[in-house]
Design a protein around this motif. Structure first.
Motif, PDB file in Angstrom:
ATOM      1  N   GLY A  64       0.704  -1.220  -0.059  1.00  0.00           N
ATOM      2  CA  GLY A  64       0.018   0.015  -0.185  1.00  0.00           C
ATOM      3  C   GLY A  64       0.626   1.173  -0.073  1.00  0.00           C
ATOM      4  O   GLY A  64       1.903   1.236   0.315  1.00  0.00           O
ATOM      5  N   ASP A  65       0.055   2.239  -0.225  1.00  0.00           N
ATOM      6  CA  ASP A  65       0.711   3.673  -0.180  1.00  0.00           C
ATOM      7  C   ASP A  65       1.755   3.742  -0.987  1.00  0.00           C
ATOM      8  O   ASP A  65       2.858   4.307  -0.667  1.00  0.00           O
ATOM      9  CB  ASP A  65       1.034   4.212   1.268  1.00  0.00           C
ATOM     10  CG  ASP A  65      -0.416   4.742   1.835  1.00  0.00           C
ATOM     11  OD1 ASP A  65      -1.457   4.477   1.484  1.00  0.00           O
ATOM     12  OD2 ASP A  65      -0.092   5.192   2.957  1.00  0.00           O
ATOM     13  N   VAL A  66       1.839   3.590  -2.388  1.00  0.00           N
ATOM     14  CA  VAL A  66       2.910   3.508  -3.086  1.00  0.00           C
ATOM     15  C   VAL A  66       3.055   4.830  -3.668  1.00  0.00           C
ATOM     16  O   VAL A  66       2.099   5.564  -3.988  1.00  0.00           O
ATOM     17  CB  VAL A  66       2.652   2.525  -4.432  1.00  0.00           C
ATOM     18  CG1 VAL A  66       3.762   2.868  -5.588  1.00  0.00           C
ATOM     19  CG2 VAL A  66       2.837   1.148  -4.131  1.00  0.00           C
ATOM     20  N   ARG A  67       4.270   5.255  -3.642  1.00  0.00           N
ATOM     21  CA  ARG A  67       4.626   6.676  -3.880  1.00  0.00           C
ATOM     22  C   ARG A  67       6.186   6.786  -4.544  1.00  0.00           C
ATOM     23  O   ARG A  67       6.643   5.807  -4.478  1.00  0.00           O
ATOM     24  CB  ARG A  67       4.432   7.801  -2.936  1.00  0.00           C
ATOM     25  CG  ARG A  67       5.610   7.426  -1.702  1.00  0.00           C
ATOM     26  CD  ARG A  67       4.978   6.554  -0.586  1.00  0.00           C
ATOM     27  NE  ARG A  67       5.823   6.506   0.641  1.00  0.00           N
ATOM     28  CZ  ARG A  67       5.643   5.529   1.421  1.00  0.00           C
ATOM     29  NH1 ARG A  67       4.830   4.673   1.258  1.00  0.00           N
ATOM     30  NH2 ARG A  67       6.433   5.706   2.346  1.00  0.00           N
ATOM     31  N   PRO A  68       6.331   7.943  -5.158  1.00  0.00           N
ATOM     32  CA  PRO A  68       7.941   7.942  -5.345  1.00  0.00           C
ATOM     33  C   PRO A  68       8.792   7.197  -4.447  1.00  0.00           C
ATOM     34  O   PRO A  68       9.200   7.769  -3.670  1.00  0.00           O
ATOM     35  CB  PRO A  68       8.184   9.148  -5.804  1.00  0.00           C
ATOM     36  CG  PRO A  68       6.832   9.835  -6.295  1.00  0.00           C
ATOM     37  CD  PRO A  68       5.715   8.977  -5.368  1.00  0.00           C
ATOM     38  N   GLY A  69       9.591   6.048  -5.235  1.00  0.00           N
ATOM     39  CA  GLY A  69      10.559   5.444  -4.082  1.00  0.00           C
ATOM     40  C   GLY A  69      10.267   4.799  -3.110  1.00  0.00           C
ATOM     41  O   GLY A  69      11.060   4.287  -2.536  1.00  0.00           O
ATOM     42  N   GLY A  70       8.852   4.640  -2.952  1.00  0.00           N
ATOM     43  CA  GLY A  70       8.577   3.884  -1.465  1.00  0.00           C
ATOM     44  C   GLY A  70       7.270   2.897  -1.662  1.00  0.00           C
ATOM     45  O   GLY A  70       6.458   3.428  -2.516  1.00  0.00           O
ATOM     46  N   ALA A  71       7.125   2.279  -0.511  1.00  0.00           N
ATOM     47  CA  ALA A  71       5.792   1.517  -0.469  1.00  0.00           C
ATOM     48  C   ALA A  71       5.758   0.722   0.791  1.00  0.00           C
ATOM     49  O   ALA A  71       6.788   0.811   1.405  1.00  0.00           O
ATOM     50  CB  ALA A  71       5.528   0.394  -1.839  1.00  0.00           C
ATOM     51  N   VAL A  72       4.631   0.110   1.213  1.00  0.00           N
ATOM     52  CA  VAL A  72       4.467  -0.577   2.358  1.00  0.00           C
ATOM     53  C   VAL A  72       4.183  -2.010   1.938  1.00  0.00           C
ATOM     54  O   VAL A  72       2.985  -2.086   1.319  1.00  0.00           O
ATOM     55  CB  VAL A  72       3.705  -0.046   3.486  1.00  0.00           C
ATOM     56  CG1 VAL A  72       3.371  -0.922   4.628  1.00  0.00           C
ATOM     57  CG2 VAL A  72       4.120   1.258   3.656  1.00  0.00           C
ATOM     58  N   VAL A  73       4.662  -3.128   2.702  1.00  0.00           N
ATOM     59  CA  VAL A  73       4.292  -4.226   2.441  1.00  0.00           C
ATOM     60  C   VAL A  73       3.910  -4.709   3.880  1.00  0.00           C
ATOM     61  O   VAL A  73       4.168  -4.522   4.797  1.00  0.00           O
ATOM     62  CB  VAL A  73       5.193  -5.316   1.963  1.00  0.00           C
ATOM     63  CG1 VAL A  73       4.940  -6.728   2.104  1.00  0.00           C
ATOM     64  CG2 VAL A  73       5.681  -5.143   0.430  1.00  0.00           C
ATOM     65  N   HIS A 129       4.523  -4.267   9.198  1.00  0.00           N
ATOM     66  CA  HIS A 129       4.476  -3.291   8.021  1.00  0.00           C
ATOM     67  C   HIS A 129       6.011  -3.222   7.929  1.00  0.00           C
ATOM     68  O   HIS A 129       6.867  -2.996   8.690  1.00  0.00           O
ATOM     69  CB  HIS A 129       4.054  -2.073   8.207  1.00  0.00           C
ATOM     70  CG  HIS A 129       2.508  -1.876   8.493  1.00  0.00           C
ATOM     71  ND1 HIS A 129       2.064  -2.370   9.767  1.00  0.00           N
ATOM     72  CD2 HIS A 129       1.560  -1.648   7.829  1.00  0.00           C
ATOM     73  CE1 HIS A 129       0.493  -2.384   9.807  1.00  0.00           C
ATOM     74  NE2 HIS A 129       0.330  -1.764   8.602  1.00  0.00           N
ATOM     75  N   VAL A 130       6.254  -3.479   6.437  1.00  0.00           N
ATOM     76  CA  VAL A 130       7.794  -3.481   6.134  1.00  0.00           C
ATOM     77  C   VAL A 130       7.945  -2.362   5.017  1.00  0.00           C
ATOM     78  O   VAL A 130       7.244  -2.381   4.083  1.00  0.00           O
ATOM     79  CB  VAL A 130       8.190  -4.706   5.333  1.00  0.00           C
ATOM     80  CG1 VAL A 130       9.823  -4.566   5.010  1.00  0.00           C
ATOM     81  CG2 VAL A 130       7.894  -5.988   6.591  1.00  0.00           C
ATOM     82  N   ALA A 131       8.681  -1.394   5.285  1.00  0.00           N
ATOM     83  CA  ALA A 131       8.769  -0.290   4.363  1.00  0.00           C
ATOM     84  C   ALA A 131       9.801  -0.548   3.145  1.00  0.00           C
ATOM     85  O   ALA A 131      11.041  -0.961   3.591  1.00  0.00           O
ATOM     86  CB  ALA A 131       9.093   1.103   4.965  1.00  0.00           C
ATOM     87  N   LEU A 132       9.340  -0.475   1.862  1.00  0.00           N
ATOM     88  CA  LEU A 132      10.080  -0.473   0.856  1.00  0.00           C
ATOM     89  C   LEU A 132      10.597   0.637   0.369  1.00  0.00           C
ATOM     90  O   LEU A 132      10.082   1.571   0.212  1.00  0.00           O
ATOM     91  CB  LEU A 132       9.555  -1.393  -0.165  1.00  0.00           C
ATOM     92  CG  LEU A 132       9.096  -2.871   0.013  1.00  0.00           C
ATOM     93  CD1 LEU A 132       8.613  -3.501  -1.380  1.00  0.00           C
ATOM     94  CD2 LEU A 132      10.208  -3.493   0.615  1.00  0.00           C
TER      95      LEU A 132
END
Length: 528
Positions: A59-68, A109-112
């Motif tokens: 979720g919350d995909v944005r430039p450079g990041g997302a949450v799994v 939650h894991v931040a990518l």
């Protein structure tokens, strides 16, 4: 590198590859939600290898990041591997996530970070034993698309209202009937406009339909009564993930989630004391704290919100064509009344959120600004003899909650903010509304569109009447033939937004339970 799509088997089953023997250093991860408080947790399994219990989500995909997101069956560490290769044979990046414990219901939650632009990425999640890193769960696989670059089109879906009015997970449809059509659209992300669960909506095993056939629900202990305890609120989210096709959709489609009322109880507002014999806990603030915690634990929600109290409003920057402004119209909400107060400071947004919204809209350089609202602007939504929504039915100058929306609309005009579109759900039918000062009692705003879609899997209702304060006109309405029409009978809807990278035109489709387009409208961007 090549990339590929995931089929049903790939998403729902583990890949069968060996568990990781070692874990690389993390490039950053989210700790459990800061607002969480200690509490009892359900018993967890001991012995053997850990197991992921409810699929995976992003979720919350944005430039450079997302949450799994993932959930284990015991205390363990979440580990995520990411690759462009769906078979994870080349250039696999490993991200070491948090230890999940009973305090967060074993969710994590894991931040990518540092994600490439405009890429299709595959991820797989494992739960690793805390005492022996060689013991890990079978991996569960998902997919996400990262935020696009300048040459990339955008397509996303929105809807809301999941498993309400007694219509729950039905195995005859693979879970939720509409989920298959949504998966076929293969969107970049899904915006849930609220009522992600129905914490106040128990289900029973069988419901007789008008034609004499039987609707069959999966039933769990938590879904057999209204949610009051923290465990019961958590159980609402676990229940929805019993739907096989919904887990599949969520594994391959990043989400942007917001909440409305049914994540706690129908039409709630802060400070309310319930007059409902189903509840032993009458204090809504207590229920809301528990519902808020479960929502944060069980959804792939990032920490993007600027709110110090953990509210869910936030901006999702999604490349040069789109910014999504996710509103929280519930936890600032004033009491439900006749909604005719001549001075109303709180409304549904509150002063802090209103300032944030106008400030971030002014800063936005994206072509299109989507305002994700969990309540429609001009539709009359009753709560007994009071009003639940923004409109009050008097068709005149803004009063009550309408005053807060008037502040936003006039601010948009004053700041010269163009190309804003409002998306919402809530009312359990689908519609396209055009608002214009030429038809309105309040005229200090520029014309705009609001699109309504839902329910996703709930009773269908409507249509509702429109209030004339902001000059709405219904360009399209699709509603059920009778109140509480079941998903088996149709009248379930989702919306789709497409933005063309070449022309920058935005097209909205309102789609039915099978995915057919019932209505479409193309909007051309205007210069600021």
């Amino acid at each position: 590198m090549t990339s590929g799509s995931l089929d049903r088997r790939t998403v729902l089953r583990s890949t069968g590859l060996a568990a990781a023997a070692s874990v690389a250093a993390s490039s950053g991860f989210l700790a459990p939600h800061a607002g969480a408080v200690p509490g009892s947790a359900p018993a967890f399994v001991r012995g053997g290898r850990p197991r992921l219990t409810h699929g995976v989500q992003s979720g919350d995909v944005r430039p450079g990041g997302a949450v799994v997101w993932g959930r284990a069956d015991r205390p363990s560490r979440l580990v995520v591997e990411v690759s462009r290769d769906p078979r994870f044979r080349r250039r696999v990046r490993t991200v070491r996530g948090p230890v999940v414990r009973p305090g967060t219901d074993l969710t994590g939650h894991v931040a990518l970070t540092d994600l490439p632009t405009g890429a299709e990425l595959h991820y797989r999640v494992r739960a690793v034993d805390l005492d022996d890193a060689r013991r890990a769960s079978e991996p569960v696989v998902g997919r996400l698309r990262t935020a696009p670059g300048r040459g990339d089109d955008v397509r996303f879906l929105w809807s809301g209202d999941i498993a309400g009015q007694g219509w729950g997970v039905n195995p005859e449809y693979g879970g939720f009937r509409i989920a298959d059509a949504m998966t076929r659209r293969d969107p970049d992300f899904f915006l849930c406009s609220g009522d992600y669960v129905y914490a106040d909506g128990p289900v029973q095993e069988q419901v007789e339909l008008p034609d004499g056939s039987i609707w069959r629900n999966e039933v769990t202990e938590a879904k057999s009564k209204v949610a009051e305890t923290l465990a019961e609120f958590r159980g609402q989210y676990a229940y929805n993930l019993l739907a096989d096709n919904w887990r599949e959709f969520l594994a391959r489609t990043p989400q942007v989630v917001q909440w409305d009322d049914h994540e706690v109880t129908n039409n709630w507002y802060p400070g309310e004391i319930l007059d409902d014999e189903r509840y032993r806990v009458k204090d809504v603030d207590t229920l809301a704290r528990r519902g808020h915690r479960a929502f944060h634990e069980w959804t792939p929600l990032s920490d993007l919100s600027p709110d110090p109290d953990g509210r869910v409003y936030r901006k999702i920057a999604y490349g040069p064509l789109l910014d999504v402004f996710v509103l929280d119209m519930r936890t600032f909400k004033n009491p439900n009344t006749a909604n005719l107060e001549p001075a109303e400071r709180q409304g549904v947004l509150g002063a802090r959120q209103t300032r944030w919204l106008l400030r971030e809209l002014e800063r936005s350089t994206a072509t299109w600004k989507v305002i994700a609202a969990d309540l429609p602007i001009g539709l009359l939504v009753p709560d007994g003899e009071a009003w639940e929504g923004i409109a009050n039915g008097d068709d005149g100058a803004p009063l009550g909650r309408e005053q807060g929306i008037a502040t936003v609309l006039s601010g948009l005009k004053r700041l010269g903010i163009r190309n804003h579109v409002w998306l919402t759900a809530d009312v359990h039918y689908t519609a396209a509304h055009h608002y214009s000062p030429d038809r309105a009692a309040f005229t200090d705003f520029d014309p705009f569109w609001e699109f309504v879609s839902g329910p996703l899997n709930a009773g269908a209702f409507g249509p509702s009447e429109l209030d004339g304060t902001f000059g709405p006109r219904a360009a399209f309405v699709a509603a059920p033939p009778a109140p509480n029409t079941s998903p088996a009978e149709g009248s379930q809807f989702f919306g789709e937004v497409e933005i063309d990278a070449g022309t920058k035109a935005l097209t909205v489709h309102l789609r039915d339970v099978e995915g057919a387009s019932l209505f479409s409208r193309t909007l051309r961007p205007k210069r600021r």
